[in-house]
Design a protein around this motif. Structure first.
Motif: not given
Length: 169
Positions: A89-114
């Motif tokens: 469970t701890s490993t999944r929480l770490v991976i989820t937090a990391g992946m969501v942060g790494l994918l969400g942040t550039p997506m926000v930048h991309f949409l704001n660029n649009m």
């Protein structure tokens, strides 16, 4: 607040990034204009509907990313405080937090660029302004991805060591 601003009728403020642009500013002696490089500006203009919706979606992605990462880290902290540092469970929480942060942040930048590109299109002709299609500085994301990979690896190795230790006892 930003969503209500974007959905209101009329002009909205949009941060836009530029490349190879110059402007004049009253910075010289006695307020004389001098030429300066322009890399970022706040445009106050009406924006096409597609661009507005890109900005609205960016705000939702930002909120979901923020909430998901914080929630995962709170749940991980609770597990650590209970002495359950390593585990599936701890490993999944770490991976989820990391992946969501790494994918969400550039997506926000991309949409704001649009959104910014729509604002630039409203105030200029295509031949007059050279704006960045995607103005994301990738180096911080490379460093963040490296840090997330190391943290995920630590939790996966810790989980494996804990399973092996429990098997010995």
């Amino acid at each position: 607040m930003r969503i209500s601003e974007l959905l209101s009728d009329g002009k909205i403020q949009v941060v836009a990034g530029f490349t190879n642009q110059s402007a004049t500013a009253a910075l010289g002696p006695n307020g004389h204009d001098i030429e300066v490089g322009l890399d970022r500006a706040i445009l106050n203009t009406e924006v096409p509907a597609f661009s507005v919706w890109s900005g609205v979606i960016a705000q939702f992605v930002l909120a979901v990313t923020f909430v998901a990462v914080i929630l995962c880290l709170i749940l991980l902290s609770r597990r650590i405080l209970r002495g359950q540092i390593f585990g599936r469970t701890s490993t999944r929480l770490v991976i989820t937090a990391g992946m969501v942060g790494l994918l969400g942040t550039p997506m926000v930048h991309f949409l704001n660029n649009m959104l910014a590109n729509g604002a630039i299109a409203q105030v200029s002709s295509p031949s007059e302004v050279d704006s960045s299609a995607i103005s994301i500085d990738f180096f911080p994301f490379v460093i963040a991805a490296f840090a997330v990979a190391i943290i995920c690896t630590v939790f996966m190795v810790g989980e494996r060591l804990q399973r092996e230790t429990e098997g010995l006892v």
